[in-house]
Design a protein around this motif. Structure first.
Motif, short mmCIF file in Angstrom:
data_model
loop_
_atom_site.label_atom_id
_atom_site.label_comp_id
_atom_site.label_asym_id
_atom_site.label_seq_id
_atom_site.Cartn_x
_atom_site.Cartn_y
_atom_site.Cartn_z
N LEU A 1 -3.48 -8.47 16.19
CA LEU A 1 -3.50 -7.43 15.11
C LEU A 1 -4.55 -7.91 14.03
CD1 LEU A 1 0.32 -6.46 14.92
CD2 LEU A 1 -1.46 -5.38 16.17
N ARG A 2 -5.18 -6.86 13.37
CA ARG A 2 -6.02 -7.27 12.56
C ARG A 2 -5.87 -6.45 11.13
NH1 ARG A 2 -10.46 -3.70 12.17
NH2 ARG A 2 -10.68 -2.40 14.11
N SER A 3 -5.89 -7.04 10.04
CA SER A 3 -5.84 -6.31 8.83
C SER A 3 -6.67 -5.33 8.57
CB SER A 3 -5.84 -7.31 7.67
OG SER A 3 -7.32 -8.09 7.57
N GLY A 4 -6.03 -4.28 7.74
CA GLY A 4 -6.93 -3.32 7.41
C GLY A 4 -6.54 -2.82 6.15
N PRO A 5 -6.96 -1.43 5.44
CA PRO A 5 -6.58 -0.92 4.28
C PRO A 5 -5.16 -0.66 4.57
CG PRO A 5 -8.00 0.24 5.36
CD PRO A 5 -8.24 -0.80 6.27
N LEU A 6 -4.38 -0.52 3.19
CA LEU A 6 -2.95 -0.37 3.30
C LEU A 6 -2.71 1.11 2.74
CD1 LEU A 6 -1.58 -3.57 1.98
CD2 LEU A 6 -1.28 -2.54 4.18
N ARG A 7 -3.65 1.81 2.94
CA ARG A 7 -3.71 3.34 2.38
C ARG A 7 -3.13 4.11 3.60
NH1 ARG A 7 -6.84 5.65 -1.44
NH2 ARG A 7 -6.75 8.03 -1.59
N ALA A 8 -2.12 4.58 3.40
CA ALA A 8 -1.67 5.69 4.57
C ALA A 8 -2.61 6.48 4.89
CB ALA A 8 -0.42 6.58 4.18
N ASN B 1 3.92 7.16 -3.15
CA ASN B 1 3.63 8.47 -2.60
C ASN B 1 2.86 9.38 -3.61
OD1 ASN B 1 6.51 8.32 -0.31
ND2 ASN B 1 4.55 7.71 -0.12
N SER B 2 2.22 10.30 -2.71
CA SER B 2 1.38 11.42 -3.73
C SER B 2 1.77 12.61 -3.01
CB SER B 2 0.27 10.99 -4.00
OG SER B 2 -0.80 11.06 -2.72
N GLY B 3 1.37 13.68 -3.53
CA GLY B 3 1.30 15.11 -3.06
C GLY B 3 0.68 15.54 -1.89
N ASP B 4 -0.36 14.54 -1.55
CA ASP B 4 -1.06 14.76 -0.23
C ASP B 4 -0.85 13.64 0.66
OD1 ASP B 4 -2.35 12.90 -1.58
OD2 ASP B 4 -4.46 13.57 -1.59
N LEU C 1 0.26 6.91 0.84
CA LEU C 1 1.22 5.59 0.55
C LEU C 1 0.29 4.59 0.11
CD1 LEU C 1 3.81 3.95 0.40
CD2 LEU C 1 3.56 3.59 3.20
N LEU C 2 0.19 4.37 -1.07
CA LEU C 2 -0.66 3.30 -1.62
C LEU C 2 0.20 1.96 -2.17
CD1 LEU C 2 -3.34 5.35 -3.63
CD2 LEU C 2 -3.37 4.68 -1.42
N TYR C 3 -0.21 0.73 -2.34
CA TYR C 3 0.42 -0.36 -2.80
C TYR C 3 -0.52 -1.05 -3.86
CZ TYR C 3 3.00 -0.48 1.38
OH TYR C 3 3.82 -0.18 2.60
N TRP C 4 0.08 -1.45 -4.99
CA TRP C 4 -0.57 -1.82 -6.32
C TRP C 4 0.26 -3.18 -6.70
CZ3 TRP C 4 -3.59 1.99 -7.73
CH2 TRP C 4 -3.60 3.45 -7.26
N GLU C 5 -0.95 -3.99 -7.31
CA GLU C 5 -0.30 -5.16 -7.72
C GLU C 5 -0.15 -4.79 -9.48
OE1 GLU C 5 -1.74 -9.85 -7.73
OE2 GLU C 5 -3.36 -8.44 -7.42
#
Length: 820
Positions: free
Chosen positions: A89-96, A684-687, A690-694
Motif C-alpha cells: 500500500l502506498r500513501s495518498g491524500p486523505l480527502r474522501a 464532513n461537508s455537504g458535498d 471527509l477531511l483531516y486537520w492538524e
C-alpha cells in the motif's frame, strides 16, 4: 444559411458525445437555445426549462450507470488482486474522493442545503424526494469543468491502492484504509447487534398547532401525542406508556365512550427508499401504512384493532370523533383535502371499516368535529369562517350553517363543547363564548369579551362549570353558565404559554399549552404553582449533546431556547432563552462549559452550573452547523455554512480566542470529530467530503499520523483514533447507509462509550442501531419508529444504558433504553 449550418453541426456532433461530456454538450445546447430566440425574436423560457430538466434526468442516469460499472470493475480488480501477490500500500491524500454531484457547489453561494429543502408536513413524499435531489441552475462552462474534474477524481481513485469505496446513488465516495487493515473481498453485510432499543420516554407534546388532543381515559391516565407517538401518562406514578405504530405525524385523537379504545389519525408518511424503487415516494404510494389513515387501538394492551381510511383520506386526518348515543359504533373524520372532506365510518364493520357517507365540509380549515352526546347521528363542526350542524340520514350527510344574526360573525370558531343538557358552547377569535340551544342553529346567549383575543379551548366539568382558556391573555377561567358570571381567573406561567387543551381529572386539572408543554394543577385557583408533566421545544430541533459523566443532556432549537435535561427524572432542570434561533450545542468533557451555535454566525459559551454567559462572539458569515469541545478542554471548534471550521482556544476558562481557521471544504461543514489527544480534527461537508486537520496549524494534512491499537480480531493496525463518531461519512460508518441512499439521507450518528454500537438518525423518521465499526455496505441493523420528521441527531449517554434522539420538525426528544 448560417443558422442552418450551425443546427446541422449540432446534430452531427451530438451522437459522438458520451458520459459526462455528453451532458456538458447538451447543457451548452440547452443554454444556447434557452437564452436565444424562438424564431420570432422572443425569449423561450419553457424550452430552456424542459431541456434543463431532460439534461438533469439523463445526467442522473449516466452517473448511476457509471457508478455501477465502476463497482463491477472494482470487484473484478479485487478478485484479480486476491489471485496475485499482495501489492504494497502506498500513501495518498486523505480527502474522501467524492466526485461532485451533478452540479456540485464550488462556493458558498452554490451550496445546496438539503435541510432547507425539506418540505412542510403537508408535502407529499414525492415532493420531498424530488427536493432532496434538485440541483441549481448553472452555466454550461462550469458544468463542463466539473464533469472533467469528476473524470479526473475517479481516475485517481482507481489508481490509488489502500482505499475503500462506497457508493451513494451511484456516486463513489472513498476512504483510506488503516495501515495493516485489509478490506475483505465481497464482504457479507455485518450482522445486527444483539442489543435493541425500547422507547422509555417522550419529551414533548404537540400543542403548537393541534387542538383537543389531551384526553382522559377510564384508567385515570391521560392520552396525548407528540411526533408519531401516542403517549399514555399516569399522573399518579409519573410514568409513560407508548403506542408507536404510526409512521408519521399524529394530528388528531379521540377516545371511545368505553374510555379504553382510542382512535388516532396521521398525515401521509415518508418511506425510506427501497431497492428497485425510485426514492421513497414509490414505497409510500404502495404501502398503506404510509398513507393518511386512522388507527384504532386499545389503551390497555396497546394492540391495533383496526386501520381505517388508508387510500381514502387525503393528506392528513385533521379531526376525529366517536359517536356517543349508540355506544361508539360510528367514527367521524375530516381530512385535509382542499375541500376538507367529512366522512362517517362504521369502524367495526369489515376488515378496514365501512364508509357510510362522505361530503365536502369546507374549503377552509376545520378545527373540530364532534358527535352530539345526546342527539343521535348529529355532528357539530367548527373552523375558519364556519360553524355547521350536520345530520346523518342513512348514507347521506346534510349540513345546516349557524346563523349569527345581529352578532358579529367571527373569522374563526376555534373550539366547542357540550353541556349536560345538550346545548352547544363555542369559543371564537373575537374572544366571545356563545351558547346554542340544543337542536338550534341560532345563538341563545353570549359571554362577550370572555377573553382578550382568541378563545383556544373549552371544557365542561362534572358539576356543570365551564372552563375556558385564552390565547393572548394566557388566562384560564371558570364560568357559571346559569348566572353567566365568571367564577375564577388564573394566569398560566409565561414559560409554558397559553392553554391549548384542558381536561379535569378528579380534583386536578391538566392543561396542554401552545409551547408544547403539559402542566398539572390541583385547582384553578392556583394555576401559577403548577407541576410540569412534560415539556418540549416548540421550534425545529437540531442541537443535542450528552453530558460526559452524568445522566444529563442538553438541547437547543429554533425557538431560541437551550435546555438542560435530567434523563433519570425525565424533566428539564433549567432553560435559557436567547434572542435568536439556535442550531447546535456541545458540552465540555468536564461538564463545566456549554457552547451554543446559532442560525447566524453568533456563538455563546455558558457555565453549566450557574447558567452564566462567559463569552460570546461570531465567526464567518453564515449559520453555525456544528460545534465540539476538544477532549482536553483547551479548544472548541465551530463548523460553519461558509465551508470553514473555526477553532477557538479557551483561555482562563472564561474567554475564547480564535486560534485558527480550517479552510478546504467546498461545501458547508456538517460534522466534526476530535482525536483522542486533541491534536487533530476530521470533518464532513455537504458535498460528501471527509477531511483531516492538524489543530496546531489548522492545516489539512495528507499524511495520516497513526497510532497502534488493537483491532477487534486481536491484530494490530495503525489508525488515528477519535473520541466521537459524529461524522456520518467515514470508513467505520459505511454500513449505516441503506441501499439507494444519497448523501442527505443520514443526518447524524454516534457511538456508545465502549464503541460497540453505532446509531444513526435518518431522513425518514427512523432511529437505526448497528454494530460498530460498520465497515461493510448495507449492514444489518434494527430500525425504530417514533419521530415523524427527519431525525436530526442521536447521542448515547455516559451510562451506556440510554440513547437519545432528536426530531427536527416534530420538536421531540425520545429517550431509548438499550436492552438485550
Amino acid at each position: 444559411m448560417a443558422e442552418e449550418a450551425e443546427g446541422s453541426q449540432i446534430k452531427t456532433q451530438a451522437p459522438s458525445l458520451s458520459g459526462s461530456q455528453e451532458n456538458g454538450g447538451v447543457v451548452e445546447l440547452a443554454v444556447a437555445l434557452g437564452n436565444g430566440d424562438n424564431g420570432e425574436g422572443n425569449h423561450n423560457p419553457d424550452m430552456y426549462s424542459q431541456l434543463v430538466a431532460t439534461v438533469t434526468l439523463q445526467q442522473k442516469e449516466i452517473n448511476s450507470l457509471n457508478g455501477k460499472l465502476e463497482q463491477v470493475l472494482q470487484r473484478l480488480s479485487k478478485l484479480e488482486s486476491a489471485a496475485s501477490p499482495t501489492t504494497q500500500l502506498r500513501s495518498g491524500p486523505l480527502r474522501a474522493m467524492a466526485p461532485p454531484r451533478s452540479a456540485p457547489p464550488t462556493s458558498r453561494r452554490q451550496t445546496i442545503d438539503p435541510r432547507q429543502m425539506r418540505a412542510s408536513r403537508g408535502s407529499t413524499s414525492e415532493d420531498l424526494t424530488d427536493s432532496r435531489r434538485r440541483v441549481p441552475a448553472t452555466s454550461s462552462s462550469s458544468l463542463h469543468k466539473r464533469f472533467q474534474s469528476k473524470e479526473r477524481v475517479s481516475k485517481e481513485v482507481k489508481d490509488e491502492p489502500g482505499m475503500y469505496r462506497m457508493y451513494l446513488q451511484g456516486r463513489p465516495v472513498s476512504f483510506r484504509l488503516p495501515e495493516g487493515y485489509e478490506q475483505p473481498v465481497n464482504p457479507e453485510p455485518a450482522p445486527a447487534p444483539q442489543q435493541q432499543l425500547k422507547l422509555d420516554w417522550a419529551y414533548g407534546y404537540r400543542g403548537k398547532d393541534c387542538r383537543n388532543n389531551l384526553l382522559l381515559l377510564g384508567s385515570g391516565e391521560v392520552v396525548y401525542f407528540t411526533a408519531s407517538v401516542c403517549v399514555i401518562y399516569d399522573v399518579d406514578t409519573a410514568s409513560q406508556r407508548h403506542y408507536v405504530e404510526h409512521t408519521d405525524d399524529v394530528k388528531s385523537i379521540a377516545v371511545h365512550p368505553d374510555k379504553v379504545t382510542v382512535a388516532s389519525g396521521q398525515v401521509a408518511g415518508h418511506a425510506r427508499p427501497v431497492k428497485g424503487a425510485k426514492g421513497g415516494s414509490k414505497a409510500a404510494a404502495t404501502d398503506p401504512n404510509f398513507l393518511p389513515h386512522i388507527r384504532i387501538w386499545s389503551s390497555s394492551t396497546l394492540e391495533t384493532l383496526k386501520v381505517v381510511g388508508a387510500g381514502t383520506l387525503d393528506r392528513a386526518v385533521a379531526c376525529i370523533s366517536f359517536s356517543v348515543t349508540d355506544g361508539g359504533q360510528l367514527l367521524c373524520a375530516v381530512d385535509e383535502h382542499n375541500d376538507h372532506r367529512m366522512s362517517v365510518w362504521d369502524w367495526n364493520k369489515g376488515a378496514k371499516g365501512t364508509k357510510l357517507a362522505e361530503m365536502k365540509a369546507s374549503q377552509d380549515a376545520v378545527y373540530q368535529a364532534e358527535f352530539h352526546p345526546t342527539e343521535a347521528n348529529q355532528i357539530v363542526c367548527c373552523g375558519k369562517n364556519q360553524l355547521s350542524f350536520w345530520s346523518l340520514d342513512g348514507k347521506t350527510l346534510g349540513k345546516k350553517m349557524a346563523l349569527f344574526e345581529k352578532h358579529d360573525k367571527p373569522k374563526f370558531v376555534t373550539c366547542l363543547t357540550f353541556t349536560s343538557e345538550g346545548h352547544v358552547v363555542t369559543g371564537d377569535s373575537n374572544g366571545n363564548i356563545l351558547i346554542w340551544n340544543k337542536g338550534s342553529n341560532k345563538i341563545s346567549s353570549i359571554l362577550s369579551a370572555a377573553h382578550e383575543g382568541v378563545v383556544f379551548n373549552l371544557a365542561m366539568a362534572d358539576d356543570g362549570t365551564l372552563i375556558s382558556g385564552g390565547g393572548r391573555d394566557r388566562l384560564v377561567k371558570s364560568w357559571d353558565l346559569k348566572e353567566k358570571t365568571e367564577m375564577s381567573c388564573q394566569l398560566l406561567p409565561e414559560e409554558v404559554g397559553s392553554s391549548r387543551t384542558l381536561v379535569k381529572r378528579g380534583d386536578k386539572y391538566l392543561v396542554g399549552t401552545i409551547k408544547n408543554s403539559i402542566v398539572c394543577g390541583d385547582n384553578l385557583s392556583d394555576m401559577t404553582s403548577v407541576k410540569v408533566v412534560t415539556q418540549g421545544h416548540y421550534g425545529e430541533l437540531w442541537g443535542l449533546a450528552e453530558h460526559n459523566s452524568s445522566h444529563h443532556f442538553f438541547t437547543c432549537a429554533y425557538d431560541n431556547h437551550v435546555k438542560l435535561w435530567d434523563a433519570a427524572e425525565h424533566r428539564a432542570l433549567w432553560d435559557i432563552t436567547l434572542s435568536e434561533s439556535l442550531h447546535c450545542v456541545s458540552v465540555s468533557h468536564d461538564g463545566e462549559l456549554l457552547a451554543v451555535g446559532s442560525r447566524t454566525p453568533n456563538w455563546y459559551v455558558y457555565q453549566v452550573s450557574s447558567q452564566q454567559q462567559l463569552a460570546s462572539g461570531s465567526c464567518g458569515s453564515e449559520q453555525l452547523e456544528c460545534c465540539e469541545f476538544s477532549p482536553d478542554g483547551a479548544y472548541v471548534a465551530f463548523g460553519s455554512r461558509d465551508n470553514n471550521i473555526y477553532v477557538y482556544k479557551i483561555e482562563g476558562g472564561a474567554s475564547l480566542k480564535l486560534a485558527g481557521k480550517c479552510q478546504g471544504h467546498t461545501s458547508f461543514v456538517t460534522h466534526i470529530d476530535w482525536s483522542v489527544d486533541s491534536s487533530y480534527l476530521r470533518s464532513n461537508s455537504g458535498d460528501y467530503e471527509l477531511l483531516y486537520w492538524e489543530v496546531s496549524t489548522c492545516k489539512q494534512f495528507t499524511e495520516l499520523p497513526v497510532v497502534i491499537r488493537a483491532a477487534h480480531n486481536g491484530e494490530k493496525i495503525r489508525e488515528l483514533e477519535f473520541v466521537t463518531q459524529n461524522c456520518t461519512l467515514s470508513l467505520n460508518t459505511v454500513g449505516i447507509w441503506p441501499a439507494g441512499a444519497d448523501g442527505t439521507d443520514i443526518n447524524g450518528c454516534a457511538v456508545n462509550r465502549d464503541k460497540s454500537l453505532v446509531a444513526s438518525a435518518d431522513d425518514f423518521g427512523k432511529v437505526n442501531l448497528y454494530s460498530y465499526p460498520s465497515r461493510t455496505p448495507t449492514a444489518n441493523g434494527h430500525s425504530y419508529s417514533g419521530h415523524s420528521s427527519h431525525v436530526t441527531s442521536v447521542k448515547f449517554t455516559c451510562t451506556g444504558e440510554t440513547m437519545l434522539s432528536a426530531g427536527g420538525k416534530d420538536s421531540t426528544v425520545l429517550q431509548w433504553s438499550i436492552v438485550q
